[in-house]
Design a protein around this motif. Sequence first.
Motif, PDB file in Angstrom:
ATOM      1  N   VAL A   1       0.833  -1.198   0.000  1.00 29.47           N
ATOM      2  CA  VAL A   1       0.000   0.000   0.000  1.00 29.47           C
ATOM      3  C   VAL A   1       0.873   1.256   0.000  1.00 29.47           C
ATOM      4  O   VAL A   1       0.567   2.244  -0.677  1.00 29.47           O
ATOM      5  CB  VAL A   1      -0.963  -0.005   1.211  1.00 29.47           C
ATOM      6  CG1 VAL A   1      -1.811   1.256   1.241  1.00 29.47           C
ATOM      7  CG2 VAL A   1      -1.850  -1.243   1.179  1.00 29.47           C
ATOM      8  N   GLY A   2       1.980   1.216   0.734  1.00 34.97           N
ATOM      9  CA  GLY A   2       2.882   2.356   0.756  1.00 34.97           C
ATOM     10  C   GLY A   2       3.512   2.630  -0.596  1.00 34.97           C
ATOM     11  O   GLY A   2       3.763   3.788  -0.961  1.00 34.97           O
ATOM     12  N   LEU A   3       3.779   1.576  -1.361  1.00 35.15           N
ATOM     13  CA  LEU A   3       4.329   1.745  -2.703  1.00 35.15           C
ATOM     14  C   LEU A   3       3.356   2.530  -3.580  1.00 35.15           C
ATOM     15  O   LEU A   3       3.758   3.457  -4.295  1.00 35.15           O
ATOM     16  CB  LEU A   3       4.614   0.370  -3.324  1.00 35.15           C
ATOM     17  CG  LEU A   3       5.146   0.368  -4.755  1.00 35.15           C
ATOM     18  CD1 LEU A   3       6.501   1.046  -4.820  1.00 35.15           C
ATOM     19  CD2 LEU A   3       5.229  -1.067  -5.280  1.00 35.15           C
ATOM     20  N   GLU A   4       2.077   2.169  -3.493  1.00 30.23           N
ATOM     21  CA  GLU A   4       1.070   2.877  -4.285  1.00 30.23           C
ATOM     22  C   GLU A   4       0.947   4.326  -3.843  1.00 30.23           C
ATOM     23  O   GLU A   4       0.922   5.245  -4.668  1.00 30.23           O
ATOM     24  CB  GLU A   4      -0.277   2.169  -4.165  1.00 30.23           C
ATOM     25  CG  GLU A   4      -1.335   2.638  -5.158  1.00 30.23           C
ATOM     26  CD  GLU A   4      -1.920   4.002  -4.823  1.00 30.23           C
ATOM     27  OE1 GLU A   4      -2.297   4.746  -5.744  1.00 30.23           O
ATOM     28  OE2 GLU A   4      -1.999   4.323  -3.614  1.00 30.23           O
TER      29      GLU A   4
ATOM     30  N   VAL B   1      -5.090   3.600   8.616  1.00 23.81           N
ATOM     31  CA  VAL B   1      -5.827   2.864   9.638  1.00 23.81           C
ATOM     32  C   VAL B   1      -6.091   1.432   9.173  1.00 23.81           C
ATOM     33  O   VAL B   1      -5.942   0.472   9.935  1.00 23.81           O
ATOM     34  CB  VAL B   1      -7.148   3.585   9.974  1.00 23.81           C
ATOM     35  CG1 VAL B   1      -7.999   2.736  10.912  1.00 23.81           C
ATOM     36  CG2 VAL B   1      -6.872   4.944  10.607  1.00 23.81           C
ATOM     37  N   LEU B   2      -6.476   1.283   7.909  1.00 23.13           N
ATOM     38  CA  LEU B   2      -6.749  -0.051   7.377  1.00 23.13           C
ATOM     39  C   LEU B   2      -5.497  -0.912   7.374  1.00 23.13           C
ATOM     40  O   LEU B   2      -5.548  -2.105   7.717  1.00 23.13           O
ATOM     41  CB  LEU B   2      -7.309   0.064   5.953  1.00 23.13           C
ATOM     42  CG  LEU B   2      -7.616  -1.262   5.240  1.00 23.13           C
ATOM     43  CD1 LEU B   2      -8.625  -2.086   6.033  1.00 23.13           C
ATOM     44  CD2 LEU B   2      -8.130  -1.006   3.827  1.00 23.13           C
TER      45      LEU B   2
ATOM     46  N   GLY C   1      -2.530  -5.369   9.578  1.00 30.26           N
ATOM     47  CA  GLY C   1      -1.341  -5.879  10.257  1.00 30.26           C
ATOM     48  C   GLY C   1      -1.709  -6.697  11.481  1.00 30.26           C
ATOM     49  O   GLY C   1      -1.133  -7.770  11.733  1.00 30.26           O
ATOM     50  N   VAL C   2      -2.693  -6.206  12.253  1.00 33.35           N
ATOM     51  CA  VAL C   2      -3.187  -6.976  13.406  1.00 33.35           C
ATOM     52  C   VAL C   2      -3.798  -8.287  12.944  1.00 33.35           C
ATOM     53  O   VAL C   2      -3.540  -9.360  13.513  1.00 33.35           O
ATOM     54  CB  VAL C   2      -4.219  -6.144  14.196  1.00 33.35           C
ATOM     55  CG1 VAL C   2      -4.836  -6.993  15.301  1.00 33.35           C
ATOM     56  CG2 VAL C   2      -3.574  -4.896  14.776  1.00 33.35           C
ATOM     57  N   SER C   3      -4.606  -8.209  11.888  1.00 33.38           N
ATOM     58  CA  SER C   3      -5.273  -9.412  11.376  1.00 33.38           C
ATOM     59  C   SER C   3      -4.270 -10.430  10.842  1.00 33.38           C
ATOM     60  O   SER C   3      -4.505 -11.641  10.913  1.00 33.38           O
ATOM     61  CB  SER C   3      -6.249  -9.017  10.268  1.00 33.38           C
ATOM     62  OG  SER C   3      -6.858 -10.143   9.697  1.00 33.38           O
TER      63      SER C   3
ATOM     64  N   ALA D   1      -7.251  -8.722   1.215  1.00 34.82           N
ATOM     65  CA  ALA D   1      -7.742  -7.386   1.545  1.00 34.82           C
ATOM     66  C   ALA D   1      -6.663  -6.331   1.304  1.00 34.82           C
ATOM     67  O   ALA D   1      -6.947  -5.223   0.837  1.00 34.82           O
ATOM     68  CB  ALA D   1      -8.219  -7.339   2.994  1.00 34.82           C
ATOM     69  N   GLY D   2      -5.421  -6.660   1.612  1.00 36.39           N
ATOM     70  CA  GLY D   2      -4.331  -5.722   1.366  1.00 36.39           C
ATOM     71  C   GLY D   2      -4.145  -5.434  -0.111  1.00 36.39           C
ATOM     72  O   GLY D   2      -3.941  -4.281  -0.515  1.00 36.39           O
TER      73      GLY D   2
END
Length: 429
Positions: A20-23, A99-100, A105-107, A119-120
């Motif tokens: 997600v950070g790459l995007e 937040v997602l 990460g928790v999941s 989901a990621g």
Amino acid sequence: MTDIDLLLRLGLALAIGLLVGLERGWHGRAEREGARVAGFRTFALVGLLGGVSGALVPVAGPSAIVAVLLTLSALFALGYWNTLRADGDVGLTTEIALVLVYVLGVSAVLGETAPTAAAGVICAFLLSMKSRLHGWIARMDAGELSALLKLALISVVGLPLMPDQGYGPGGVLNPYELWWAVVVVAGLSFLGYVAIRIGGASLGMLLTGLAGGLASSTSTTLALSRMVRSQPTLAPMAAAGIVVAGSMAFLRVLFLAAMFQPLLLRQLALPVGIMAGVGFLGAAGLALLAGRNGEEGKPDGVEGIGNPLELGTALGFGAVLAVVLLGVHYLRLWLGVEGVYAAAALSGVTDVDALTISVSRLVGTEFSAFHGSVAVVIAVSVNSAVKGAISLVAGNRRLGLRVLPVYAAAILCGAAALALSAQAGGTLP
């Protein structure tokens, strides 16, 4: 949980953050350093932080997750406030994505890894689709949005309230099954309609045929034929597009059979699958021949395909389905299986979906899967002949003489495959 398993799960949490950070980093690549709320490294760290928070639950309890989430939310709110003051940007996409990523990460540590990873990926994909999604929304008119929301409301809220029992002669009218069929057919048609609305005719005749076959192969045939009437040079590629639309209609029949009666699908797979194959091969030949002769063309627009999610259109299909169900019921009582074949031929003039669904409901109870497959093949054959006639009458002779031979070959091959399967199964004497 072993140490190796925990490390793998933490790696998944980090990978989601990196993806997600790459995007997000690519999206904000033009911004100056320090101007972004979060970038590549921040997302990676938030994902890893979520994984570590999940790993601490056995020691610190669920409160650790909540405490970290609240702290992150406060930091994100502060960053959003600073961005709002500096740039006036009111978007919350990056903050929500952060937040997602933390939750995922928790999941990754506490939940199932496959759905978490999926989901990621979906999150990153949706973020990357910003301009395209906004473009699609800009192209949607108020009527289409209203129709989609109305049918969604009626389907999601109304479908469970429909009585699931038969009414009328022979109990053939089941409100729940009728409306479920409307939802399936309208949804399938809407996919093709959206594809045409989004891509437009600029995608070319072949892709227009693919999408139009999902929406309505008959409407697509009529629309392309009318286009050829006004632009005769489009005839060679329009013929390929029409045949592609008809071939998609064959696949659509197989999909409906799979949805409503798998026993029927087993009988239909060979003959209707062969008809689809012949159609696609014929379309490829027409396209290659048109390209070789320098006759490639693209339409200026495709009109005449209505929104299948208009409430009136959906209810109209439901009414047609009810009439076909009653017609098949009475003709079967009066004439036996031959009456069903007659109903199939009559239905094929205008609609194949209703007949396919009607026959699917009778297979296994009223007559065999083979007789059901014969009825459906009759319907799709008549419907194909009608579409060939449309291309000849609404288009021109040049168009019709390209379309009709391909459909004729598809019908003959489908009938031959049906006869061979009947002999192999001992159905015919």
